[in-house]
Scaffold this motif. Sequence first.
Motif, PDB file in Angstrom:
ATOM      1  N   LEU A   1       0.853  -1.195   0.000  1.00 30.54           N
ATOM      2  CA  LEU A   1       0.000   0.000   0.000  1.00 30.54           C
ATOM      3  C   LEU A   1       0.885   1.240   0.000  1.00 30.54           C
ATOM      4  CD1 LEU A   1      -2.609  -1.138   2.685  1.00 30.54           C
ATOM      5  CD2 LEU A   1      -2.696  -1.466   0.201  1.00 30.54           C
ATOM      6  N   ARG A   2       0.672   2.098  -0.980  1.00 29.27           N
ATOM      7  CA  ARG A   2       1.489   3.303  -1.098  1.00 29.27           C
ATOM      8  C   ARG A   2       1.184   4.279   0.035  1.00 29.27           C
ATOM      9  NH1 ARG A   2       4.099   3.990  -5.793  1.00 29.27           N
ATOM     10  NH2 ARG A   2       4.222   6.225  -5.385  1.00 29.27           N
ATOM     11  N   LYS A   3       2.206   5.022   0.441  1.00 30.66           N
ATOM     12  CA  LYS A   3       2.042   5.984   1.528  1.00 30.66           C
ATOM     13  C   LYS A   3       0.974   7.027   1.201  1.00 30.66           C
ATOM     14  CE  LYS A   3       6.651   5.805   3.636  1.00 30.66           C
ATOM     15  NZ  LYS A   3       7.859   6.598   3.985  1.00 30.66           N
ATOM     16  N   ASP A   4       0.991   7.549  -0.024  1.00 32.08           N
ATOM     17  CA  ASP A   4       0.030   8.595  -0.369  1.00 32.08           C
ATOM     18  C   ASP A   4      -1.400   8.042  -0.377  1.00 32.08           C
ATOM     19  OD1 ASP A   4       0.425   7.053  -2.610  1.00 32.08           O
ATOM     20  OD2 ASP A   4       0.726   8.717  -3.992  1.00 32.08           O
ATOM     21  N   TRP A   5      -1.564   6.769  -0.758  1.00 28.96           N
ATOM     22  CA  TRP A   5      -2.897   6.146  -0.755  1.00 28.96           C
ATOM     23  C   TRP A   5      -3.412   5.995   0.678  1.00 28.96           C
ATOM     24  CZ3 TRP A   5      -5.100   1.608   1.131  1.00 28.96           C
ATOM     25  CH2 TRP A   5      -6.359   1.275   0.609  1.00 28.96           C
ATOM     26  N   LEU A   6      -2.551   5.511   1.567  1.00 33.23           N
ATOM     27  CA  LEU A   6      -2.945   5.360   2.967  1.00 33.23           C
ATOM     28  C   LEU A   6      -3.289   6.708   3.592  1.00 33.23           C
ATOM     29  CD1 LEU A   6      -0.326   2.751   4.230  1.00 33.23           C
ATOM     30  CD2 LEU A   6      -2.808   2.462   4.281  1.00 33.23           C
ATOM     31  N   PHE A   7      -2.455   7.709   3.308  1.00 30.38           N
ATOM     32  CA  PHE A   7      -2.695   9.041   3.878  1.00 30.38           C
ATOM     33  C   PHE A   7      -4.042   9.596   3.404  1.00 30.38           C
ATOM     34  CE2 PHE A   7      -2.378  13.668   3.990  1.00 30.38           C
ATOM     35  CZ  PHE A   7      -1.914  13.885   5.279  1.00 30.38           C
ATOM     36  N   ASP A   8      -4.323   9.480   2.107  1.00 28.72           N
ATOM     37  CA  ASP A   8      -5.574  10.002   1.564  1.00 28.72           C
ATOM     38  C   ASP A   8      -6.782   9.265   2.131  1.00 28.72           C
ATOM     39  OD1 ASP A   8      -4.158  11.790   0.091  1.00 28.72           O
ATOM     40  OD2 ASP A   8      -4.412  10.770  -1.835  1.00 28.72           O
ATOM     41  N   LYS A   9      -6.646   7.957   2.330  1.00 26.40           N
ATOM     42  CA  LYS A   9      -7.755   7.165   2.849  1.00 26.40           C
ATOM     43  C   LYS A   9      -8.091   7.528   4.287  1.00 26.40           C
ATOM     44  CE  LYS A   9      -9.233   4.224  -0.286  1.00 26.40           C
ATOM     45  NZ  LYS A   9     -10.669   4.119  -0.659  1.00 26.40           N
ATOM     46  N   VAL A  10      -7.065   7.773   5.105  1.00 25.07           N
ATOM     47  CA  VAL A  10      -7.283   8.006   6.527  1.00 25.07           C
ATOM     48  C   VAL A  10      -7.460   9.480   6.862  1.00 25.07           C
ATOM     49  CG1 VAL A  10      -6.296   7.713   8.838  1.00 25.07           C
ATOM     50  CG2 VAL A  10      -6.072   5.888   7.142  1.00 25.07           C
ATOM     51  N   TRP A  11      -6.630  10.342   6.260  1.00 27.24           N
ATOM     52  CA  TRP A  11      -6.699  11.770   6.587  1.00 27.24           C
ATOM     53  C   TRP A  11      -7.452  12.573   5.527  1.00 27.24           C
ATOM     54  CZ3 TRP A  11      -2.760   8.770   8.331  1.00 27.24           C
ATOM     55  CH2 TRP A  11      -2.445   8.885   9.685  1.00 27.24           C
ATOM     56  N   GLY A  12      -7.535  12.050   4.309  1.00 27.92           N
ATOM     57  CA  GLY A  12      -8.216  12.769   3.242  1.00 27.92           C
ATOM     58  C   GLY A  12      -7.261  13.617   2.434  1.00 27.92           C
ATOM     59  N   ALA A  13      -7.512  13.703   1.143  1.00 25.84           N
ATOM     60  CA  ALA A  13      -6.618  14.438   0.247  1.00 25.84           C
ATOM     61  C   ALA A  13      -6.547  15.912   0.606  1.00 25.84           C
ATOM     62  CB  ALA A  13      -7.079  14.258  -1.200  1.00 25.84           C
ATOM     63  N   ASP A  14      -7.609  16.440   1.239  1.00 30.91           N
ATOM     64  CA  ASP A  14      -7.653  17.862   1.570  1.00 30.91           C
ATOM     65  C   ASP A  14      -7.220  18.136   3.006  1.00 30.91           C
ATOM     66  OD1 ASP A  14      -9.818  16.611   2.703  1.00 30.91           O
ATOM     67  OD2 ASP A  14     -11.256  18.211   2.252  1.00 30.91           O
ATOM     68  N   SER A  15      -6.615  17.120   3.657  1.00 33.96           N
ATOM     69  CA  SER A  15      -6.219  17.286   5.046  1.00 33.96           C
ATOM     70  C   SER A  15      -5.073  18.286   5.179  1.00 33.96           C
ATOM     71  CB  SER A  15      -5.788  15.945   5.630  1.00 33.96           C
ATOM     72  OG  SER A  15      -5.242  16.122   6.920  1.00 33.96           O
ATOM     73  N   PHE A  16      -5.067  19.012   6.302  1.00 29.75           N
ATOM     74  CA  PHE A  16      -3.994  19.946   6.581  1.00 29.75           C
ATOM     75  C   PHE A  16      -2.878  19.281   7.391  1.00 29.75           C
ATOM     76  CE2 PHE A  16      -7.236  22.797   5.256  1.00 29.75           C
ATOM     77  CZ  PHE A  16      -6.606  23.949   4.838  1.00 29.75           C
ATOM     78  N   SER A  17      -3.058  17.993   7.716  1.00 29.07           N
ATOM     79  CA  SER A  17      -2.004  17.258   8.411  1.00 29.07           C
ATOM     80  C   SER A  17      -0.831  17.011   7.473  1.00 29.07           C
ATOM     81  CB  SER A  17      -2.543  15.918   8.928  1.00 29.07           C
ATOM     82  OG  SER A  17      -3.556  16.123   9.882  1.00 29.07           O
ATOM     83  N   GLU A  18       0.350  16.850   8.046  1.00 29.98           N
ATOM     84  CA  GLU A  18       1.539  16.583   7.255  1.00 29.98           C
ATOM     85  C   GLU A  18       1.614  15.093   6.920  1.00 29.98           C
ATOM     86  OE1 GLU A  18       3.642  18.812   6.110  1.00 29.98           O
ATOM     87  OE2 GLU A  18       2.566  20.461   7.072  1.00 29.98           O
ATOM     88  N   PRO A  19       2.104  14.738   5.723  1.00 31.59           N
ATOM     89  CA  PRO A  19       2.260  13.323   5.369  1.00 31.59           C
ATOM     90  C   PRO A  19       3.096  12.538   6.373  1.00 31.59           C
ATOM     91  CG  PRO A  19       2.501  14.692   3.416  1.00 31.59           C
ATOM     92  CD  PRO A  19       2.435  15.632   4.598  1.00 31.59           C
ATOM     93  N   SER A  20       4.028  13.219   7.067  1.00 31.54           N
ATOM     94  CA  SER A  20       4.858  12.536   8.066  1.00 31.54           C
ATOM     95  C   SER A  20       4.018  11.999   9.221  1.00 31.54           C
ATOM     96  CB  SER A  20       5.929  13.480   8.606  1.00 31.54           C
ATOM     97  OG  SER A  20       5.349  14.638   9.180  1.00 31.54           O
ATOM     98  N   THR A  21       2.800  12.528   9.350  1.00 28.04           N
ATOM     99  CA  THR A  21       1.882  12.033  10.375  1.00 28.04           C
ATOM    100  C   THR A  21       1.650  10.533  10.217  1.00 28.04           C
ATOM    101  OG1 THR A  21       0.736  14.151  10.531  1.00 28.04           O
ATOM    102  CG2 THR A  21      -0.479  12.228  11.267  1.00 28.04           C
ATOM    103  N   LEU A  22       1.611  10.058   8.980  1.00 26.24           N
ATOM    104  CA  LEU A  22       1.413   8.632   8.712  1.00 26.24           C
ATOM    105  C   LEU A  22       2.512   7.810   9.378  1.00 26.24           C
ATOM    106  CD1 LEU A  22       0.103   6.212   7.269  1.00 26.24           C
ATOM    107  CD2 LEU A  22       1.480   6.797   5.250  1.00 26.24           C
ATOM    108  N   THR A  23       3.754   8.239   9.234  1.00 26.71           N
ATOM    109  CA  THR A  23       4.877   7.507   9.825  1.00 26.71           C
ATOM    110  C   THR A  23       4.757   7.447  11.342  1.00 26.71           C
ATOM    111  OG1 THR A  23       6.307   8.248   8.013  1.00 26.71           O
ATOM    112  CG2 THR A  23       7.391   7.390   9.974  1.00 26.71           C
ATOM    113  N   VAL A  24       4.358   8.563  11.950  1.00 27.65           N
ATOM    114  CA  VAL A  24       4.182   8.606  13.407  1.00 27.65           C
ATOM    115  C   VAL A  24       3.155   7.565  13.845  1.00 27.65           C
ATOM    116  CG1 VAL A  24       3.371   9.995  15.351  1.00 27.65           C
ATOM    117  CG2 VAL A  24       4.856  11.025  13.622  1.00 27.65           C
ATOM    118  N   HIS A  25       2.027   7.494  13.133  1.00 27.20           N
ATOM    119  CA  HIS A  25       0.965   6.566  13.512  1.00 27.20           C
ATOM    120  C   HIS A  25       1.350   5.112  13.243  1.00 27.20           C
ATOM    121  CE1 HIS A  25      -1.372  10.245  13.825  1.00 27.20           C
ATOM    122  NE2 HIS A  25      -2.349   9.547  14.375  1.00 27.20           N
ATOM    123  N   ILE A  26       2.081   4.873  12.168  1.00 26.89           N
ATOM    124  CA  ILE A  26       2.558   3.513  11.886  1.00 26.89           C
ATOM    125  C   ILE A  26       3.477   3.045  13.016  1.00 26.89           C
ATOM    126  CG2 ILE A  26       4.108   2.160  10.428  1.00 26.89           C
ATOM    127  CD1 ILE A  26       1.426   2.392   9.137  1.00 26.89           C
TER     128      ILE A  26
END
Length: 226
Positions: A171-196
């Motif tokens: 699963l690509r990082k950008d796909w996971l981020f968009d699914k959980v936070w949404g493409a329009d989220s103001f969160s940083e992509p690095s947030t995904l790494t923190v949660h993983i």
Amino acid sequence: MTDVLIIEDNMELAGLIRDFLQVEGYSVFTTDSGEKGMKYLAEHTAKLLLLDIMLPELDGLAICRLVREQHNLPILIMSARHGDDNKIIGLELGADDYLEKPFSVNLLTAKVKALLRRSYDMNDDKQLLVDGDIIINRASMQVYKKDQPLSVTSKEYELLVLLVNNKDKVLRKDWLFDKVWGADSFSEPSTLTVHINKLREKIEKNPKEPQRIVTIWGVGYKYEAV
């Protein structure tokens, strides 16, 4: 059950947010202190928490940590403190999103809708997901390891459901981020790494050498069944 609990010592702002959310059809309870908010959660159920950081006595970061230890509901931090450090601290303590003041109430309302939708409207019909000693009860949004309940944030929960539902798929990082936070989220992509990393600490035998959530360098992550 209350849809939204607001802990905000600026009662004028809290009232404005409450009025906007009530127009959207949400039930809302407001309080001006962390202690009162914790007491409310001990006696009632809320679907989402809007939390100010700069509260009297017990501040919002302390409340965030306490709520995450005791409850499984999405948390949106509202703060006048700017800067990435505060965002990272909030997210590491279990917050699901972070909004800097001043903000548009329309933007806040959109974030509330998105968090509630992602947290409670799951598309897959399976109510029980099982992988070895990990059990996910989607009806109660509870995760168990060796029959013991795990304390996970709503975002950790969503990530785990996505990963388990897509076992052995990269699963690509950008796909996971968009699914959980949404493409329009103001969160940083690095947030995904923190949660993983937080998930690994909770479900892996050795988080430094993960066997379940495996990093595919340059691409993303793969959940490997045990």
